[in-house]
Motif scaffolding. Structure first.
Motif, mmCIF file in Angstrom:
data_model
loop_
_atom_site.group_PDB
_atom_site.id
_atom_site.type_symbol
_atom_site.label_atom_id
_atom_site.label_comp_id
_atom_site.label_asym_id
_atom_site.label_seq_id
_atom_site.Cartn_x
_atom_site.Cartn_y
_atom_site.Cartn_z
ATOM 1 N N LEU A 1 44.394 43.364 37.304
ATOM 2 C CA LEU A 1 44.904 43.962 36.078
ATOM 3 C C LEU A 1 46.333 44.465 36.315
ATOM 4 O O LEU A 1 46.600 45.170 37.282
ATOM 5 C CB LEU A 1 43.998 45.131 35.669
ATOM 6 C CG LEU A 1 44.243 45.768 34.311
ATOM 7 C CD1 LEU A 1 43.963 44.770 33.193
ATOM 8 C CD2 LEU A 1 43.364 46.996 34.144
ATOM 9 N N LEU B 1 46.570 36.767 30.502
ATOM 10 C CA LEU B 1 45.592 36.016 31.291
ATOM 11 C C LEU B 1 44.456 36.967 31.621
ATOM 12 O O LEU B 1 44.691 38.112 31.982
ATOM 13 C CB LEU B 1 46.266 35.521 32.585
ATOM 14 C CG LEU B 1 45.415 34.762 33.577
ATOM 15 C CD1 LEU B 1 45.069 33.386 33.019
ATOM 16 C CD2 LEU B 1 46.159 34.599 34.885
ATOM 17 N N GLY B 2 43.231 36.507 31.494
ATOM 18 C CA GLY B 2 42.079 37.359 31.790
ATOM 19 C C GLY B 2 42.114 37.846 33.230
ATOM 20 O O GLY B 2 42.208 37.054 34.161
ATOM 21 N N TYR C 1 43.141 37.623 39.723
ATOM 22 C CA TYR C 1 44.242 38.073 38.892
ATOM 23 C C TYR C 1 44.032 39.548 38.570
ATOM 24 O O TYR C 1 43.394 39.889 37.576
ATOM 25 C CB TYR C 1 44.330 37.221 37.619
ATOM 26 C CG TYR C 1 44.494 35.755 37.924
ATOM 27 C CD1 TYR C 1 45.727 35.254 38.317
ATOM 28 C CD2 TYR C 1 43.417 34.888 37.865
ATOM 29 C CE1 TYR C 1 45.886 33.913 38.638
ATOM 30 C CE2 TYR C 1 43.564 33.544 38.170
ATOM 31 C CZ TYR C 1 44.797 33.069 38.555
ATOM 32 O OH TYR C 1 44.954 31.744 38.873
#
Length: 182
Positions: free
Chosen positions: A76, A63-64, A74
């Motif tokens: 890293l 997912l980006g 979200y």
């Protein structure tokens, strides 16, 4: 090798090509893979002194990373989500002040329900024979009955959240060109 270190690709083979490794969360030695460590750091695990980890994409989809909106971010390397979920009452839509079964506190006057009918007070058995009596009335229900009169049938089993899928291997380049920053 002509690929940037840290690039991840899907690979349909059952082995990782030379210069690549599976994205399986394995720990690597910083001393042996210092270039890869300088890109990944301990984002995916490891102690940062002697080891670091590759991303683990086994059974996961990528997912980006980053902020999507003021409410969604979200970061890293963060792993979240589940393949199965049990839906609870708190997940269901609200129905006004809650779900409540009511009947009209009046004598029934019809044996046939209509779109505007409510369940109403019915008759009583006549000796050994039950004589049907009207059971519906065109009036608003106004009396809540015992909540034990309503039964929800369910087994509280988790439901599968997995979309259709095809198993492939994610591989990461560990030998190649060091990516420029600009």
């Amino acid at each position: 090798m002509d690929e940037y270190i840290g690039i991840i690709k899907l690979f349909a083979g059952n082995f990782a090509p030379r210069g690549w490794m599976f994205c399986d969360g394995r720990l690597l030695s910083i001393a042996n893979y210092s270039a890869v460590f300088s890109i990944l750091g301990t984002t995916y695990g490891g102690d940062g002194r002697t080891t670091f980890a590759l991303p683990n994409l086994k059974g996961k989809m990528a997912l980006g990373a980053g902020a999507v909106s003021s409410n969604e971010n979200y970061p890293l390397g963060v792993v979240a989500g589940t393949t199965q979920t049990t839906i609870l009452a708190s997940n269901l839509p609200s129905i006004g002040a809650g779900f409540q079964f009511k009947v009209a506190n009046q004598n029934a006057n019809s044996v046939t329900p209509t779109a505007s009918s409510s369940v109403a007070i019915t008759g009583t058995p006549n000796g050994r024979v039950f004589t049907p009596v009207p059971s519906f009335i065109d009036a608003d229900p106004d009396t809540a009955i015992n909540s034990k009169s309503i039964t929800f049938i369910g087994q509280n089993l988790p439901m599968n959240n997995m979309p259709p899928y095809l198993g492939l291997n994610y591989i990461i380049c560990v030998e190649g060109i060091y990516p420029p920053r600009d």
